[in-house]
Design a protein around this motif. Sequence first.
Motif, short mmCIF file in Angstrom:
data_model
loop_
_atom_site.label_atom_id
_atom_site.label_comp_id
_atom_site.label_asym_id
_atom_site.label_seq_id
_atom_site.Cartn_x
_atom_site.Cartn_y
_atom_site.Cartn_z
N ASP A 1 33.96 18.84 174.70
CA ASP A 1 33.48 19.52 173.60
C ASP A 1 34.70 20.26 173.02
O ASP A 1 35.04 20.10 171.86
CB ASP A 1 32.14 20.12 173.77
CG ASP A 1 30.98 19.37 174.08
OD1 ASP A 1 31.10 18.15 173.84
OD2 ASP A 1 29.94 19.99 174.12
N TRP B 1 28.56 28.35 175.29
CA TRP B 1 28.31 26.96 174.90
C TRP B 1 27.17 26.40 175.04
O TRP B 1 26.81 25.49 174.19
CB TRP B 1 29.58 26.09 175.57
CG TRP B 1 29.68 24.69 175.64
CD1 TRP B 1 30.09 23.86 174.47
CD2 TRP B 1 29.38 23.93 176.53
NE1 TRP B 1 29.90 22.68 174.85
CE2 TRP B 1 29.46 22.67 176.05
CE3 TRP B 1 28.70 23.99 177.96
CZ2 TRP B 1 28.96 21.47 176.89
CZ3 TRP B 1 28.47 23.11 178.62
CH2 TRP B 1 28.61 21.77 178.10
N LYS B 2 26.66 26.66 176.15
CA LYS B 2 25.43 25.89 176.38
C LYS B 2 24.27 26.43 175.37
O LYS B 2 23.48 25.48 174.82
CB LYS B 2 24.94 26.27 177.99
CG LYS B 2 25.73 25.57 179.14
CD LYS B 2 25.13 25.88 180.30
CE LYS B 2 25.86 24.95 181.38
NZ LYS B 2 25.55 25.40 182.85
N GLU C 1 24.86 27.42 172.34
CA GLU C 1 25.06 26.70 171.21
C GLU C 1 24.93 25.10 170.90
O GLU C 1 24.58 24.89 169.92
CB GLU C 1 26.69 27.01 170.75
CG GLU C 1 27.17 28.52 170.62
CD GLU C 1 28.71 28.51 170.39
OE1 GLU C 1 29.45 27.58 170.40
OE2 GLU C 1 28.88 29.86 170.04
N THR C 2 24.97 24.66 172.05
CA THR C 2 25.03 23.26 172.00
C THR C 2 23.57 22.62 172.58
O THR C 2 23.15 21.66 172.58
CB THR C 2 25.88 22.50 172.77
OG1 THR C 2 25.86 23.00 174.26
CG2 THR C 2 27.26 22.80 172.45
N TYR D 1 22.76 22.50 175.69
CA TYR D 1 23.21 21.64 176.85
C TYR D 1 22.51 22.11 178.13
O TYR D 1 21.89 23.25 178.20
CB TYR D 1 24.62 22.08 177.07
CG TYR D 1 25.11 21.27 178.55
CD1 TYR D 1 25.90 20.21 177.97
CD2 TYR D 1 25.15 21.79 179.76
CE1 TYR D 1 26.12 19.30 179.09
CE2 TYR D 1 25.56 20.93 180.75
CZ TYR D 1 26.19 19.85 180.58
OH TYR D 1 26.46 18.94 181.65
#
Length: 126
Positions: free
Chosen positions: A43, A119-120, A122-123, A125
Amino acid sequence: PSVAWGDIGDKDLYRAKVLLRQFDAVLLTEKLDDIDQADFLSDVMGVPRDSSFSLANKNITANTLVEKSDKREKTRFYRDLLTKLGLKNILTNLEEENKLEIEFFRYAEKLNEIMLDQWKKETGYK
């Protein structure tokens, strides 16, 4: 190549930490075969996660000379080996000689965890 002259101290460690925080992603070789780390890198780099050249499709931390079966072996194999061979004093000396590098690595581990968690979130995930 350049050669550093003189001892490295706490001031150098502080500067290194400040610089490391400026990176968009902090990754650790020992964790790059974890699927979430590979997807994080994909990503960040704009590489489709399912592409043939994504790290998720590679076994980059494999050591063909020494088969390592679990996460502990991947990160502690040689430390454990020195201990089993009765050479703990060598391990202790190495740790003392490299204490600033070890502290810097631990800091990088924390940054990696923080960045991965962000990141997790925000996405989404899982």
